[in-house]
Motif scaffolding. Structure first.
Motif, PDB file in Angstrom:
ATOM      1  N   ASP A  97       0.811  -1.217   0.000  1.00 49.51           N
ATOM      2  CA  ASP A  97       0.000   0.000   0.000  1.00 49.51           C
ATOM      3  C   ASP A  97       0.848   1.273   0.000  1.00 49.51           C
ATOM      4  OD1 ASP A  97      -2.436  -1.424   0.099  1.00 49.51           O
ATOM      5  OD2 ASP A  97      -2.156  -1.722   2.248  1.00 49.51           O
TER       6      ASP A  97
ATOM      7  N   SER B 272      -5.117   3.457   9.970  1.00 45.27           N
ATOM      8  CA  SER B 272      -4.395   2.252   9.555  1.00 45.27           C
ATOM      9  C   SER B 272      -2.975   2.166  10.109  1.00 45.27           C
ATOM     10  CB  SER B 272      -4.333   2.193   8.026  1.00 45.27           C
ATOM     11  OG  SER B 272      -3.597   3.294   7.525  1.00 45.27           O
TER      12      SER B 272
ATOM     13  N   THR C  47      -5.857   3.073   2.827  1.00 47.62           N
ATOM     14  CA  THR C  47      -5.882   1.626   3.043  1.00 47.62           C
ATOM     15  C   THR C  47      -6.520   1.286   4.386  1.00 47.62           C
ATOM     16  OG1 THR C  47      -4.543  -0.390   3.125  1.00 47.62           O
ATOM     17  CG2 THR C  47      -3.563   1.578   4.074  1.00 47.62           C
ATOM     18  N   THR C  48      -7.080   0.102   4.460  1.00 44.50           N
ATOM     19  CA  THR C  48      -7.619  -0.381   5.730  1.00 44.50           C
ATOM     20  C   THR C  48      -6.678  -1.405   6.358  1.00 44.50           C
ATOM     21  OG1 THR C  48      -8.886  -2.093   4.593  1.00 44.50           O
ATOM     22  CG2 THR C  48     -10.014   0.005   5.058  1.00 44.50           C
TER      23      THR C  48
END
Length: 179
Positions: free
Chosen positions: A40, A104, A71-72
Motif C-alpha cells: 500500500d 491504519s 488503506t484499511t
C-alpha cells in the motif's frame, strides 16, 4: 510479536543509532521499512524526500499519510532506540506524523527516555499507551519460570528471588544469570 506468523499487521521495525540523527537518513529508513512491509506504500513518499531539499513534513509525510489513509490494512511503525535521536527536525516531523495519524497506522516509540513529543497531550486525549520499566520487569514467579526454562533447572525459591533482586527483574540479566 512482530515475527509471529499469525500477526496480521504489517510491522515496519526501524532500529536506530546515533548515525540516524539526520532527517533525510531517518526518513529514508522509515519510509523504506514501511514500503518493504506493505504494497500500500508506493515509492512516491521516498522520492518526495529529495525534492528541492524540502523538509519531510512538507511533502513526503503528507504523501505517506494519504497513502496510509487510503488503506484499511493495519500497519505498525516501530521506532526502536528513539532516545538516540536529538535532532529537533526529526522530533517535529514525528510529532506531525502522530498528529495526523490515519486509522491504519500505529506508531511505537521505544527508548530509554521519554521522547520529546507531546506525551501529556496524547495521554490526556487517550491517544497514548505507555509501558514503563515497572511493567516490563519480570515478577519473581515469572523470573523463576524463565530461569527454569533457560537453565533447565528449578532453582530454590530463595535463589530465584536473589537473582530477581540482583537483576531487578530484567529478562536479559535473568537470562545471562541462568546461562
Amino acid at each position: 510479536w512482530a515475527t509471529d506468523p499469525d500477526e496480521k499487521r504489517r510491522i515496519a521495525w526501524v532500529s536506530l543509532d546515533e548515525n540516524d540523527d539526520e532527517p533525510s537518513r531517518f526518513w529514508t529508513y522509515v519510509l523504506t521499512a514501511l514500503r518493504d512491509v506493505s504494497d500500500d506504500i508506493s515509492r512516491e513518499p521516498l522520492d518526495a524526500l529529495g525534492v528541492a531539499d524540502l523538509p519531510a513534513v512538507d511533502l513526503a509525510l503528507p504523501v505517506l499519510l494519504n497513502e496510509l489513509a487510503a488503506t484499511t490494512a493495519p500497519h505498525v511503525l516501530v521506532l526502536d532506540d528513539f532516545h538516540v535521536l536529538a535532532d529537533p527536525r526529526i522530533h517535529e516531523a514525528v510529532e506531525f506524523l502522530i498528529a495526523y495519524l490515519p486509522a491504519s497506522l500505529r506508531v511505537v516509540v521505544a527508548g530509554r527516555a521519554d521522547p520529546p513529543l507531546p506525551i501529556a497531550r496524547l495521554r490526556a486525549c487517550g491517544d497514548l499507551t505507555e509501558l514503563r520499566a515497572e511493567q516490563l520487569r519480570f515478577r519473581p514467579d515469572e523470573a523463576a519460570a524463565l530461569l527454569s526454562s533457560v537453565a533447565g533447572v528449578d532453582l530454590e525459591r530463595s535463589a530465584a528471588t536473589t537473582l530477581w533482586r540482583r537483576t531487578e527483574g530484567w529478562a536479559a540479566g535473568l537470562q545471562l544469570a541462568a546461562l
